[in-house]
Each structure stands twice: as structure tokens, then as C-alpha cells.
Motif scaffolding. Structure first.
Motif, PDB file in Angstrom:
ATOM      1  N   ARG A 100       7.712   4.666   0.078  1.00 31.56           N
ATOM      2  CA  ARG A 100       7.541   3.523   0.966  1.00 31.56           C
ATOM      3  C   ARG A 100       8.679   2.537   0.747  1.00 31.56           C
ATOM      4  O   ARG A 100       9.199   2.408  -0.362  1.00 31.56           O
ATOM      5  N   LEU A 101       9.021   1.819   1.800  1.00 35.33           N
ATOM      6  CA  LEU A 101      10.045   0.787   1.711  1.00 35.33           C
ATOM      7  C   LEU A 101       9.587  -0.436   2.490  1.00 35.33           C
ATOM      8  O   LEU A 101       9.202  -0.329   3.656  1.00 35.33           O
ATOM      9  N   LYS A 102       9.601  -1.590   1.833  1.00 38.31           N
ATOM     10  CA  LYS A 102       9.382  -2.867   2.512  1.00 38.31           C
ATOM     11  C   LYS A 102      10.726  -3.563   2.649  1.00 38.31           C
ATOM     12  O   LYS A 102      11.464  -3.708   1.669  1.00 38.31           O
ATOM     13  N   VAL A 103      11.053  -3.982   3.866  1.00 46.07           N
ATOM     14  CA  VAL A 103      12.258  -4.768   4.126  1.00 46.07           C
ATOM     15  C   VAL A 103      11.802  -6.137   4.596  1.00 46.07           C
ATOM     16  O   VAL A 103      11.040  -6.248   5.562  1.00 46.07           O
ATOM     17  N   ASP A 151       4.626   2.015   8.350  1.00 50.24           N
ATOM     18  CA  ASP A 151       3.472   2.091   7.460  1.00 50.24           C
ATOM     19  C   ASP A 151       2.427   1.077   7.921  1.00 50.24           C
ATOM     20  O   ASP A 151       2.628  -0.131   7.810  1.00 50.24           O
ATOM     21  N   THR A 152       1.318   1.573   8.444  1.00 48.99           N
ATOM     22  CA  THR A 152       0.273   0.682   8.961  1.00 48.99           C
ATOM     23  C   THR A 152      -0.695   0.217   7.883  1.00 48.99           C
ATOM     24  O   THR A 152      -1.510  -0.675   8.124  1.00 48.99           O
ATOM     25  N   GLN A 153      -0.615   0.809   6.691  1.00 53.91           N
ATOM     26  CA  GLN A 153      -1.478   0.404   5.583  1.00 53.91           C
ATOM     27  C   GLN A 153      -0.639   0.236   4.316  1.00 53.91           C
ATOM     28  O   GLN A 153      -0.810   0.972   3.343  1.00 53.91           O
ATOM     29  N   PRO A 154       0.280  -0.734   4.326  1.00 51.63           N
ATOM     30  CA  PRO A 154       1.163  -0.905   3.166  1.00 51.63           C
ATOM     31  C   PRO A 154       0.415  -1.488   1.979  1.00 51.63           C
ATOM     32  O   PRO A 154      -0.656  -2.093   2.140  1.00 51.63           O
ATOM     33  N   PRO A 155       0.968  -1.316   0.762  1.00 53.79           N
ATOM     34  CA  PRO A 155       0.390  -1.990  -0.405  1.00 53.79           C
ATOM     35  C   PRO A 155       0.407  -3.492  -0.201  1.00 53.79           C
ATOM     36  O   PRO A 155       1.213  -4.026   0.565  1.00 53.79           O
ATOM     37  N   SER A 156      -0.466  -4.202  -0.880  1.00 57.45           N
ATOM     38  CA  SER A 156      -0.534  -5.657  -0.739  1.00 57.45           C
ATOM     39  C   SER A 156       0.803  -6.274  -1.101  1.00 57.45           C
ATOM     40  O   SER A 156       1.323  -6.038  -2.193  1.00 57.45           O
ATOM     41  N   SER A 162      11.173  -0.658  -2.841  1.00 53.15           N
ATOM     42  CA  SER A 162      10.740   0.735  -2.686  1.00 53.15           C
ATOM     43  C   SER A 162       9.560   1.018  -3.601  1.00 53.15           C
ATOM     44  O   SER A 162       9.413   0.414  -4.668  1.00 53.15           O
ATOM     45  N   ARG A 163       8.730   1.943  -3.172  1.00 51.48           N
ATOM     46  CA  ARG A 163       7.586   2.368  -3.973  1.00 51.48           C
ATOM     47  C   ARG A 163       7.435   3.876  -3.787  1.00 51.48           C
ATOM     48  O   ARG A 163       7.297   4.355  -2.656  1.00 51.48           O
ATOM     49  N   VAL A 164       7.491   4.605  -4.889  1.00 51.51           N
ATOM     50  CA  VAL A 164       7.362   6.062  -4.849  1.00 51.51           C
ATOM     51  C   VAL A 164       6.036   6.450  -5.485  1.00 51.51           C
ATOM     52  O   VAL A 164       5.743   6.051  -6.617  1.00 51.51           O
ATOM     53  N   ARG A 165       5.243   7.207  -4.759  1.00 48.25           N
ATOM     54  CA  ARG A 165       3.939   7.655  -5.256  1.00 48.25           C
ATOM     55  C   ARG A 165       3.994   9.144  -5.546  1.00 48.25           C
ATOM     56  O   ARG A 165       4.376   9.945  -4.689  1.00 48.25           O
ATOM     57  N   ASN A 166       3.631   9.499  -6.747  1.00 50.80           N
ATOM     58  CA  ASN A 166       3.580  10.899  -7.163  1.00 50.80           C
ATOM     59  C   ASN A 166       2.198  11.453  -6.835  1.00 50.80           C
ATOM     60  O   ASN A 166       1.197  10.998  -7.374  1.00 50.80           O
ATOM     61  N   VAL A 167       2.146  12.423  -5.939  1.00 52.41           N
ATOM     62  CA  VAL A 167       0.870  13.066  -5.614  1.00 52.41           C
ATOM     63  C   VAL A 167       0.859  14.503  -6.128  1.00 52.41           C
ATOM     64  O   VAL A 167       0.084  15.340  -5.672  1.00 52.41           O
ATOM     65  N   ASN A 168       1.718  14.759  -7.104  1.00 52.16           N
ATOM     66  CA  ASN A 168       1.887  16.090  -7.684  1.00 52.16           C
ATOM     67  C   ASN A 168       0.757  16.484  -8.619  1.00 52.16           C
ATOM     68  O   ASN A 168       0.378  17.640  -8.693  1.00 52.16           O
ATOM     69  N   GLY A 169       0.286  15.494  -9.400  1.00 52.60           N
ATOM     70  CA  GLY A 169      -0.615  15.815 -10.489  1.00 52.60           C
ATOM     71  C   GLY A 169       0.126  16.195 -11.753  1.00 52.60           C
ATOM     72  O   GLY A 169      -0.475  16.573 -12.755  1.00 52.60           O
ATOM     73  N   LYS A 170       1.459  16.109 -11.721  1.00 47.39           N
ATOM     74  CA  LYS A 170       2.287  16.378 -12.899  1.00 47.39           C
ATOM     75  C   LYS A 170       3.502  15.461 -12.830  1.00 47.39           C
ATOM     76  O   LYS A 170       3.874  14.985 -11.756  1.00 47.39           O
ATOM     77  N   PRO A 171       4.134  15.172 -13.984  1.00 50.82           N
ATOM     78  CA  PRO A 171       5.302  14.272 -13.967  1.00 50.82           C
ATOM     79  C   PRO A 171       6.444  14.846 -13.138  1.00 50.82           C
ATOM     80  O   PRO A 171       6.641  16.063 -13.079  1.00 50.82           O
ATOM     81  N   ILE A 172       7.200  13.956 -12.489  1.00 52.34           N
ATOM     82  CA  ILE A 172       8.399  14.362 -11.762  1.00 52.34           C
ATOM     83  C   ILE A 172       9.558  13.474 -12.199  1.00 52.34           C
ATOM     84  O   ILE A 172       9.367  12.333 -12.609  1.00 52.34           O
TER      85      ILE A 172
END
Length: 296
Positions: free
Chosen positions: A159-162, A121-126, A174-184
Motif C-alpha cells: 500500500r502507498l499513501k500519498v 485503496d478503499t479501506q486504507p489503514p487508519s 508505504s506499507r507492506v503486508r506479508n500474507v505468506n505465513g513465513k518470513p520474506i
């Protein structure tokens, strides 16, 4: 023996979970991040702190394969028969189970991200600060393919930061991003295999008085009665065929609403593992006597 935290979520945007592993047991070099290729041509990332402790992460499954202390002692179990090719998951280290743990869902056992090829991941969350010197760390990312979408009809990014801290602790976030537009709804687990000396020398504390679901008894609910888990009489061989010892799995449980700290005491190696977690409410554990491991 197996030991694994489990998170069940109904997510609308983004969820994060974190586990911190600490091993304590009775040379100076610069902190570094190095990328190499394994014998299959798959990229692996080597983290090294200034004291010489290391962690090795494969982009196959985004999986931690090795975690060594500054004395060079391996703290994770890895099977000699581990395969790094889909559809196989790698047996050992810290597999990531997503979008389901075990068979509790509509996809394959423990989900499919553990046998997919991740990217750096070249653009990880801060990142959050973990110390003034900063740890050796890497961020990896998986975006599902169209074939994955056919298996599990939700759009997401995981995403996973180690991070390997200066004191040797290993952090997985770990960070999971929902790009569904609906709950999962999903579950996630860091299914860690710890290397231990002898299963009969192991004691697990932090699960006492908790309710658990016993998977060997149709997920019936019980309450843990002991002050610690021990395994002297929990596993036994059923039969021997040729040179293979076949064992019966005696423990397969999910402990509910566990504390944020669980400790594993390995008296044989005089080592203690501490597992601290955030955002992972439940814990699962089991045992299998012919494999010297714990996973959480």
C-alpha cells in the motif's frame, strides 16, 4: 544524478516506511482530490492543497508523476520518452522499487510493482494526523497476480499513501503486508527524480563521513571524505553519435546507515529540497549528466 534510499528487510508481518519531501524557494482554492484519465485511459489522481500546490499520481505503478509548488513550478523530472505500458517503468517522477532495488535480487531491475496496475485503496489503514486541516491524500494498493507469484514466490500486499500537506510538503508512506505465513526478505525504494537547473550547481549534504558501497567498483566499501557532494567534475561525455550525447555514469553508490535528513541545494534555481525518512536506513546515489534530475 540519482539519489535513492534503500531498505532491506526480513519481514514476518507488516513493515512501513515513510519519506517526506520539502521544497523551499524564493490564490486560495479548496483542498481537493480529483480522478482523471490520461491519454492511455489510465486513471490518475490529482491532489491540490488550499494554496494551489498539486501532486499527480498514476495508477500505473502507483507512481507520483508530478509535484508542483503553489507558483506552479514543477519539482519532479519526467522524461519526454516515458512509457506507460508494461514491461516498461515510467522514467521520471517517483517510481517505487519493490521487491528489490537495482539488480540486487532474483527479479527484474528495480522489481516489478513499478510496471503493474494499482487500484485505489478503499479501506486504507487508519492515517496518522498530519495537521488540523488534513492534507489532500490518496491511498493506492497492489495485490500481486498469479504471474507475479511465479516471478517472486511470496504473497504480499503493498500500500502507498500519498499526501500533499498545506505547506506544500509531499509525504509518501508505504506499507507492506506479508500474507505468506513465513518470513520474506525484500528491499524497497522511492526512486525520486528531482528537477534541477544544472548538475554543476547542485550540492548534497547529509552523507558526509558515511560508508558507501561503490557499484562501479564491484561494491567495494569506502568512506565519504567530503563535507558535501558536488558534481562539477563527476560526469563527462564519452562520444557523440548523430545528435545524441552519450555519457558515462561516474557515480553509483549506496550510502549505509544514513541520517533521517538529507538536503539538496540547487544554487541555479535557488531552491532547497529536504528529504526526511523513516524506516529507510540506506541511501543510494549516482549521476548521469544528460538528465537534469536527482532521485532519492
Amino acid at each position: 544524478m540519482v539519489f535513492s534510499p534503500l531498505e532491506l528487510r526480513r519481514m514476518t508481518r507488516c513493515e512501513a516506511a515513510e519519506a517526506c519531501l520539502d521544497s523551499r524557494s524564493a490564490g486560495q482554492a479548496g483542498s481537493s482530490v480529483k480522478i482523471i484519465k490520461d491519454k492511455y485511459g489510465i486513471d490518475q489522481v490529482i491532489l491540490r492543497n488550499t494554496r494551489g500546490a498539486t501532486a499527480r499520481i498514476s495508477l500505473y505503478g502507483g507512481q507520483v508523476l508530478s509535484w508542483k509548488n503553489e507558483q506552479g513550478e514543477e519539482l519532479l523530472f519526467m522524461s519526454s520518452k516515458a512509457m506507460f505500458k508494461s514491461p516498461n517503468g515510467v522514467r521520471g517522477g517517483i517510481p517505487i522499487c519493490f521487491p528489490q532495488f537495482g539488480s540486487r535480487g532474483g527479479v527484474e531491475q528495480h522489481g516489478f510493482v513499478r510496471n503493474r496496475m494499482w487500484t485505489i485503496d478503499t479501506q486504507p489503514p487508519s492515517p496518522r494526523a498530519n495537521g488540523s486541516n488534513g492534507p489532500a491524500s490518496i491511498d493506492v494498493l497492489l495485490k500481486p497476480s498469479e504471474e507475479d507469484f511465479k516471478l517472486w514466490q511470496n504473497k504480499f500486499e503493498i500500500r502507498l499513501k500519498v499526501a500533499l500537506l498545506e505547506d506544500g510538503r509531499l509525504i509518501l508512506r508505504s506499507r507492506v503486508r506479508n500474507v505468506n505465513g513465513k518470513p520474506i526478505s525484500f528491499s524497497i525504494a522511492f526512486r525520486t527524480y528531482f528537477s534541477i537547473s544544472d548538475i554543476s550547481e547542485v550540492r548534497v549534504e547529509g552523507l558526509e563521513t558515511l560508508d558507501y558501497l561503490d557499484n562501479l567498483q564491484d561494491r567495494k566499501r569506502f568512506t565519504e571524505q567530503g563535507d558535501a557532494l558536488t558534481f562539477e567534475s563527476e560526469v563527462r561525455p564519452t562520444h557523440i553519435r548523430q545528435t545524441d550525447l552519450i555519457n558515462y555514469i561516474q557515480i553509483d553508490r549506496v550510502y549505509l546507515s544514513s541520517s533521517d535528513l538529507v538536503e539538496i541545494f540547487d544554487h541555479g534555481s535557488k531552491r532547497t529540497f529536504q528529504i526526511r525518512k523513516q524506516g529507510l536506513p540506506d541511501v543510494g546515489e549516482g549521476s548521469h549528466s544528460h538528465i537534469p534530475l536527482l532521485h532519492f
